[in-house]
Enzyme design. Sequence first.
Site, short mmCIF file in Angstrom:
data_model
loop_
_atom_site.label_atom_id
_atom_site.label_comp_id
_atom_site.label_asym_id
_atom_site.label_seq_id
_atom_site.Cartn_x
_atom_site.Cartn_y
_atom_site.Cartn_z
N LYS A 131 -15.25 33.07 38.20
CA LYS A 131 -14.95 33.11 36.79
C LYS A 131 -15.85 33.92 35.94
O LYS A 131 -16.95 34.22 36.47
CB LYS A 131 -14.76 31.76 36.32
CG LYS A 131 -16.23 31.02 36.28
CD LYS A 131 -15.85 29.52 36.09
CE LYS A 131 -17.06 28.70 36.23
NZ LYS A 131 -16.80 27.10 36.24
N ARG A 139 -13.59 15.86 30.62
CA ARG A 139 -13.38 17.36 30.32
C ARG A 139 -11.95 17.60 30.33
O ARG A 139 -11.16 17.92 29.20
CB ARG A 139 -14.30 18.33 31.07
CG ARG A 139 -14.53 19.56 30.30
CD ARG A 139 -15.32 20.43 30.92
NE ARG A 139 -15.27 20.98 32.24
CZ ARG A 139 -15.96 21.65 32.98
NH1 ARG A 139 -17.04 22.34 32.45
NH2 ARG A 139 -15.47 21.94 34.34
N TYR A 163 -37.47 43.49 12.80
CA TYR A 163 -36.64 42.82 11.66
C TYR A 163 -37.26 41.35 11.23
O TYR A 163 -37.89 40.80 11.84
CB TYR A 163 -35.13 42.50 12.27
CG TYR A 163 -34.31 43.44 12.28
CD1 TYR A 163 -34.04 44.66 11.26
CD2 TYR A 163 -33.44 43.86 13.48
CE1 TYR A 163 -33.20 45.69 11.41
CE2 TYR A 163 -32.62 44.80 13.69
CZ TYR A 163 -32.52 45.82 12.82
OH TYR A 163 -31.59 46.87 12.51
N MET A 218 -30.16 44.26 17.89
CA MET A 218 -28.86 44.24 18.63
C MET A 218 -28.93 45.09 19.81
O MET A 218 -28.35 44.60 20.86
CB MET A 218 -27.73 44.77 17.68
CG MET A 218 -26.19 44.95 18.38
SD MET A 218 -24.91 45.78 17.46
CE MET A 218 -24.88 44.60 16.02
#
Length: 369
Positions: A38, A136, A264, A313
């Site tokens: 997965k 779950r 930043y 980013m």
Amino acid sequence: MDKVGETTLILDLSALEHNFRYLRSKIAPTTKFMAVVKAFAYGSDMVAIAKKLESLGVDYFAVAYVGEGSLLRDAGIKTPILVLHPLAANFDEMIDRCLEPNIYSHKILEQFIAADKAKNQENYPVHIKFNTGLNRLGFKKTDIDLLVSQLKANKALKVVSTFSHLAASEDPNEKTFSTNQINSFLALSDELSQKLNSSPMRHMLNTSGIINYPEAQFEMVRSGIGLYGYGNEAAVDAKLKPIATLKTIISQIHEIPANESVGYNRAFTSNAPRKTATLPIGHADGINRQYGKGKASVLIHGKKAPLIGNVCMDMIMVDVTDIDCAEGDEVIVFGPESSAEQFAASAQTISYEILTAISQRVKRLVLDR
Ligand SMILES: *Cc1c(COP(=O)(O)O)cnc(C)c1O
């Protein structure tokens, strides 16, 4: 060493083969092996991984969602595929692509039977999930009678396995809880088998379960993280080989005088002159902001360079004041020499999260040698 010119996730299929053989050696030859692929095979390359494992004789694949199974079928994978978290919206596609659902509730069963009948299916293979404590997905003991009557009411499907999932298979402090889960799964699957008068395969163990509860391997085990080279404990890690190495390069080097900020929000300020390297990898590639501000480090010429300031980013800045390096030099974010587990731990997370976070923007380079 494979030199890269851009951020690249290098995948070593010989390490995958080593891990597969190691995990297989921990179970009986007759026990089947389901490879969990997965989430792009834990952030690597689902198709390349599945093809290699199919060639090695894996018995089953597991994916989370139908779309992932369809990608495997598109690539020509013929091995049976269990979909761990099917949703009714995808049942037509599921049947068309011969993907086998986890049946975890009465509602999803009703919906799947309807889809099956509409396509005139008989004996379609399905897998029944029991909830033994993870809370779950799955049925509990009080659901069995209704489940049996739903299953017996038609011939549209056939139960080929029952399974459950351990909540803390890697944690020795939870041995009692895990053992109770195993015993309760045995009782539930026995009851269902008796009432259906059939004997579907049973599977309970993930990677750490294979290591810690070999007595519960039953007819099949399900392994993900171990195939990718991580074992949730140092002794197991030592036996496995990480298949993925995340590499990048130095784009630019700066000499930063004292009392200047970097990045930043001015999150880093130099208290003395520093040398920094800017790298072409950022949170859009999967290096989340939680790794910034000195938490994680990368390796440059074998030396640790901590991330400074905020992760951008598309870039990170690292401190290379004490490292003799140049623009264009290679950087290792994680790999066999500096594990993803360690990288993850620097920001209080786990190997699973950093591996699956590596975004599709990052180039994959598959080596089979
Ligand atoms: C993801 C998953 C696995 C694989 O677990 P690992 O710890 O990666 O081996 C097995 N079973 C289920 C139900 C899962 O969701």
